[in-house]
Write a protein that holds these residues in place. Structure first.
Motif, PDB file in Angstrom:
ATOM      1  N   ALA A   1      11.378   8.598  -2.275  1.00 31.13           N
ATOM      2  CA  ALA A   1       9.949   8.908  -2.330  1.00 31.13           C
ATOM      3  C   ALA A   1       9.179   8.098  -1.293  1.00 31.13           C
ATOM      4  O   ALA A   1       8.281   8.627  -0.616  1.00 31.13           O
ATOM      5  CB  ALA A   1       9.415   8.642  -3.729  1.00 31.13           C
ATOM      6  N   LEU A   2       9.516   6.812  -1.127  1.00 25.94           N
ATOM      7  CA  LEU A   2       8.877   5.992  -0.101  1.00 25.94           C
ATOM      8  C   LEU A   2       9.128   6.554   1.289  1.00 25.94           C
ATOM      9  O   LEU A   2       8.217   6.619   2.129  1.00 25.94           O
ATOM     10  CB  LEU A   2       9.409   4.555  -0.184  1.00 25.94           C
ATOM     11  CG  LEU A   2       8.835   3.633  -1.245  1.00 25.94           C
ATOM     12  CD1 LEU A   2       9.618   2.325  -1.289  1.00 25.94           C
ATOM     13  CD2 LEU A   2       7.370   3.345  -0.983  1.00 25.94           C
TER      14      LEU A   2
ATOM     15  N   THR B   1       8.448   1.802 -16.305  1.00 25.65           N
ATOM     16  CA  THR B   1       9.003   0.779 -15.416  1.00 25.65           C
ATOM     17  C   THR B   1       8.316   0.800 -14.058  1.00 25.65           C
ATOM     18  O   THR B   1       7.944  -0.255 -13.519  1.00 25.65           O
ATOM     19  CB  THR B   1      10.517   0.998 -15.237  1.00 25.65           C
ATOM     20  OG1 THR B   1      11.150   0.949 -16.512  1.00 25.65           O
ATOM     21  CG2 THR B   1      11.114  -0.076 -14.342  1.00 25.65           C
ATOM     22  N   ASN B   2       8.127   1.989 -13.504  1.00 24.22           N
ATOM     23  CA  ASN B   2       7.479   2.077 -12.191  1.00 24.22           C
ATOM     24  C   ASN B   2       6.000   1.743 -12.271  1.00 24.22           C
ATOM     25  O   ASN B   2       5.421   1.251 -11.287  1.00 24.22           O
ATOM     26  CB  ASN B   2       7.667   3.474 -11.600  1.00 24.22           C
ATOM     27  CG  ASN B   2       9.065   3.686 -11.062  1.00 24.22           C
ATOM     28  OD1 ASN B   2       9.808   2.742 -10.824  1.00 24.22           O
ATOM     29  ND2 ASN B   2       9.452   4.939 -10.885  1.00 24.22           N
ATOM     30  N   CYS B   3       5.356   1.989 -13.399  1.00 20.04           N
ATOM     31  CA  CYS B   3       3.959   1.564 -13.555  1.00 20.04           C
ATOM     32  C   CYS B   3       3.852   0.042 -13.529  1.00 20.04           C
ATOM     33  O   CYS B   3       2.915  -0.524 -12.950  1.00 20.04           O
ATOM     34  CB  CYS B   3       3.383   2.115 -14.854  1.00 20.04           C
ATOM     35  SG  CYS B   3       3.058   3.900 -14.826  1.00 20.04           S
ATOM     36  N   LEU B   4       4.829  -0.631 -14.143  1.00 24.92           N
ATOM     37  CA  LEU B   4       4.847  -2.094 -14.091  1.00 24.92           C
ATOM     38  C   LEU B   4       5.126  -2.585 -12.669  1.00 24.92           C
ATOM     39  O   LEU B   4       4.535  -3.562 -12.213  1.00 24.92           O
ATOM     40  CB  LEU B   4       5.902  -2.628 -15.057  1.00 24.92           C
ATOM     41  CG  LEU B   4       5.598  -2.440 -16.538  1.00 24.92           C
ATOM     42  CD1 LEU B   4       6.790  -2.846 -17.394  1.00 24.92           C
ATOM     43  CD2 LEU B   4       4.360  -3.224 -16.950  1.00 24.92           C
ATOM     44  N   LEU B   5       6.022  -1.900 -11.969  1.00 26.83           N
ATOM     45  CA  LEU B   5       6.269  -2.256 -10.574  1.00 26.83           C
ATOM     46  C   LEU B   5       5.033  -2.011  -9.716  1.00 26.83           C
ATOM     47  O   LEU B   5       4.784  -2.741  -8.749  1.00 26.83           O
ATOM     48  CB  LEU B   5       7.463  -1.459 -10.034  1.00 26.83           C
ATOM     49  CG  LEU B   5       8.826  -1.797 -10.646  1.00 26.83           C
ATOM     50  CD1 LEU B   5       9.902  -0.881 -10.083  1.00 26.83           C
ATOM     51  CD2 LEU B   5       9.191  -3.250 -10.396  1.00 26.83           C
ATOM     52  N   LEU B   6       4.261  -0.986 -10.059  1.00 26.09           N
ATOM     53  CA  LEU B   6       3.002  -0.739  -9.348  1.00 26.09           C
ATOM     54  C   LEU B   6       2.023  -1.894  -9.560  1.00 26.09           C
ATOM     55  O   LEU B   6       1.354  -2.332  -8.611  1.00 26.09           O
ATOM     56  CB  LEU B   6       2.394   0.573  -9.833  1.00 26.09           C
ATOM     57  CG  LEU B   6       1.009   0.927  -9.286  1.00 26.09           C
ATOM     58  CD1 LEU B   6       1.058   1.125  -7.775  1.00 26.09           C
ATOM     59  CD2 LEU B   6       0.461   2.176  -9.966  1.00 26.09           C
TER      60      LEU B   6
ATOM     61  N   LEU C   1       0.835  -1.207   0.000  1.00 25.42           N
ATOM     62  CA  LEU C   1       0.000   0.000   0.000  1.00 25.42           C
ATOM     63  C   LEU C   1       0.865   1.251   0.000  1.00 25.42           C
ATOM     64  O   LEU C   1       0.527   2.255  -0.655  1.00 25.42           O
ATOM     65  CB  LEU C   1      -0.922  -0.003   1.229  1.00 25.42           C
ATOM     66  CG  LEU C   1      -2.202  -0.828   1.136  1.00 25.42           C
ATOM     67  CD1 LEU C   1      -2.969  -0.759   2.455  1.00 25.42           C
ATOM     68  CD2 LEU C   1      -3.087  -0.351  -0.007  1.00 25.42           C
ATOM     69  N   LEU C   2       1.980   1.203   0.708  1.00 25.81           N
ATOM     70  CA  LEU C   2       2.907   2.332   0.711  1.00 25.81           C
ATOM     71  C   LEU C   2       3.495   2.560  -0.676  1.00 25.81           C
ATOM     72  O   LEU C   2       3.647   3.707  -1.114  1.00 25.81           O
ATOM     73  CB  LEU C   2       4.017   2.081   1.731  1.00 25.81           C
ATOM     74  CG  LEU C   2       5.046   3.202   1.921  1.00 25.81           C
ATOM     75  CD1 LEU C   2       4.378   4.474   2.416  1.00 25.81           C
ATOM     76  CD2 LEU C   2       6.136   2.759   2.892  1.00 25.81           C
ATOM     77  N   VAL C   3       3.808   1.489  -1.394  1.00 23.23           N
ATOM     78  CA  VAL C   3       4.306   1.614  -2.758  1.00 23.23           C
ATOM     79  C   VAL C   3       3.249   2.250  -3.660  1.00 23.23           C
ATOM     80  O   VAL C   3       3.550   3.165  -4.442  1.00 23.23           O
ATOM     81  CB  VAL C   3       4.728   0.228  -3.295  1.00 23.23           C
ATOM     82  CG1 VAL C   3       4.987   0.286  -4.796  1.00 23.23           C
ATOM     83  CG2 VAL C   3       5.951  -0.273  -2.565  1.00 23.23           C
TER      84      VAL C   3
ATOM     85  N   VAL D   1       3.641   6.004  -5.668  1.00 23.73           N
ATOM     86  CA  VAL D   1       3.503   6.255  -7.101  1.00 23.73           C
ATOM     87  C   VAL D   1       2.363   7.229  -7.363  1.00 23.73           C
ATOM     88  O   VAL D   1       2.443   8.068  -8.271  1.00 23.73           O
ATOM     89  CB  VAL D   1       3.276   4.926  -7.855  1.00 23.73           C
ATOM     90  CG1 VAL D   1       3.043   5.168  -9.339  1.00 23.73           C
ATOM     91  CG2 VAL D   1       4.473   4.005  -7.663  1.00 23.73           C
ATOM     92  N   TYR D   2       1.315   7.164  -6.557  1.00 18.70           N
ATOM     93  CA  TYR D   2       0.185   8.082  -6.738  1.00 18.70           C
ATOM     94  C   TYR D   2       0.556   9.516  -6.364  1.00 18.70           C
ATOM     95  O   TYR D   2       0.151  10.465  -7.060  1.00 18.70           O
ATOM     96  CB  TYR D   2      -0.992   7.611  -5.884  1.00 18.70           C
ATOM     97  CG  TYR D   2      -2.165   8.556  -5.885  1.00 18.70           C
ATOM     98  CD1 TYR D   2      -3.028   8.624  -6.979  1.00 18.70           C
ATOM     99  CD2 TYR D   2      -2.412   9.386  -4.795  1.00 18.70           C
ATOM    100  CE1 TYR D   2      -4.105   9.494  -6.989  1.00 18.70           C
ATOM    101  CE2 TYR D   2      -3.490  10.266  -4.791  1.00 18.70           C
ATOM    102  CZ  TYR D   2      -4.334  10.313  -5.886  1.00 18.70           C
ATOM    103  OH  TYR D   2      -5.393  11.186  -5.892  1.00 18.70           O
ATOM    104  N   LEU D   3       1.334   9.696  -5.311  1.00 17.09           N
ATOM    105  CA  LEU D   3       1.648  11.040  -4.822  1.00 17.09           C
ATOM    106  C   LEU D   3       2.822  11.688  -5.544  1.00 17.09           C
ATOM    107  O   LEU D   3       2.918  12.910  -5.576  1.00 17.09           O
ATOM    108  CB  LEU D   3       1.943  10.988  -3.315  1.00 17.09           C
ATOM    109  CG  LEU D   3       0.767  10.622  -2.410  1.00 17.09           C
ATOM    110  CD1 LEU D   3       1.220  10.427  -0.977  1.00 17.09           C
ATOM    111  CD2 LEU D   3      -0.322  11.691  -2.474  1.00 17.09           C
TER     112      LEU D   3
END
Length: 356
Positions: free
Chosen positions: A327-328, A39-44, A23-25, A29-31
């Motif tokens: 970011a996390l 790449t980060n969309c795939l990780l999401l 949920l933190l991940v 990505v949302y914020l």
């Protein structure tokens, strides 16, 4: 009993940790809009699959470990769902590997090939294949006959509410189509409480799945083949990177960020293999060596290890990807722990930095 209680406690703690970190991940990505590249969309998407493991697959696994007496299709659904999330993770890791390969191999035309809309279509196709593979036992590739035969040799507790739900579904669902392949037998055989005897048995992961399905189809075909393809992709990728290094130091410097990302993604694949291969090896031994001794404690440790993969994924790209890790950390302090407000309350004279 103590071992089982320890397994349930560990599974519960692991589920809470998996849900919290993933949920933190998703919130990160949302914020942070700067993280919303392909790449980060795939990780999401991978984090969403891991979230499903923590929220549903682990509770289902805890129910399966109890060995309750359940109706066949309820047990079948509980066992099929973890296969769907696992297969989606494998296919998504393959898409991530292809994405990293194209990013380094074809830097000029990468943006043309890997548009976000096209990537989302690939993700949807991965979900479709995962559902097709994971739910194939519901189309007939199962152990229905062995399941109902074993009910007379086992004594286990059964949920009254689950039986009541079964009675409703048994009267309402027509026995046509693929359901007729999964639940054959006369419909009128009910006991005094209205429960169909032919569908009741002891529920476990191996009681409803054919060993050939788990080993030859799920492991050899749907797991080892994608992993072998990923290994080939990353081998070629690092060979290309090595050629860039020998060709020009300046070219190596421009590719350093992509190389670090590729190493992180390759680490994700390696951790997946470490977490999931022991469980598949146990299934192989049960099929290929039926006389070999089996230990229930090892089975549960292998299940725990497989679930730990969903916790390891966000930790890996938080520690290895510095921008993602910062970011996390920012989201955790400013939006979850409310650190600036707590600091202002405790130390009113100190300077509080605004939220970023």
């Amino acid at each position: 009993m103590d071992m089982y209680l320890g397994f349930v406690v560990l599974e519960g703690l692991l589920a809470v940790a998996i849900i919290s970190t993933n949920l933190l991940v998703c919130a990160t990505v949302y914020l942070h809009k700067e993280l919303r590249h392909v790449t980060n969309c795939l990780l999401l998407c991978l984090a969403l699959a891991d979230l499903g493991v923590g929220a549903l697959a682990i509770p289902f696994s805890m129910v399966l470990s109890m060995g309750y007496t359940l109706c066949f299709y309820t047990c079948l659904f509980l066992t099929c769902f973890p296969l769907v999330t696992t297969q989606f993770s494998i296919l998504l890791l393959l898409v991530i590997a292809v994405n990293a390969h194209l990013k380094i191999r074809l830097p000029n035309s990468y943006a043309t090939h890997m548009k976000k809309r096209r990537v989302m279509v690939l993700v949807a196709f991965c979900w479709f294949l995962s559902l097709l593979i994971g739910l194939s036992p519901m189309m007939g590739w199962n152990r229905f006959e062995q399941y109902v035969e074993a009910r007379n040799r086992t004594v286990a507790f059964s949920f009254a509410s689950e039986r009541a739900a079964f009675v409703i579904l048994a009267h309402d669902l027509p026995y046509t189509g693929f359901l007729s392949k999964v639940y054959p037998g006369p419909r009128q055989v009910f006991n005094d409480s209205g429960v169909h005897h032919g569908h009741i048995g002891r529920c476990s992961f191996t009681s409803v799945f054919s060993p050939e399905y788990l080993v030859y189809f799920v492991f050899f075909t749907c797991t080892l083949l994608p992993l072998a393809a990923m290994l080939g992709i990353y081998t070629d990728l690092f060979r290309v990177v090595r050629g860039h290094f020998h060709q020009s130091q300046a070219l190596w410097a421009t590719k350093r960020g992509e190389i670090q990302t590729a190493r992180t993604l390759f680490l994700l694949v390696g951790v997946f293999c470490i977490c999931w291969l022991p469980l598949h090896v146990i299934y192989c031994l049960q099929l290929l060596c039926p006389s070999c001794p089996t230990y229930q404690s090892l089975d549960r440790l292998a299940v725990l290890l497989s679930h730990m993969n969903s916790l390891a994924n966000p930790l890996i790209y938080a520690l290895r990807k510095k921008d993602f890790g910062r970011a996390l950390h920012s989201v955790l302090l400013h939006h979850v722990l409310r650190w600036p407000r707590l600091r202002a309350r405790c130390c009113p004279n100190s300077k509080v930095h605004p939220l970023t």
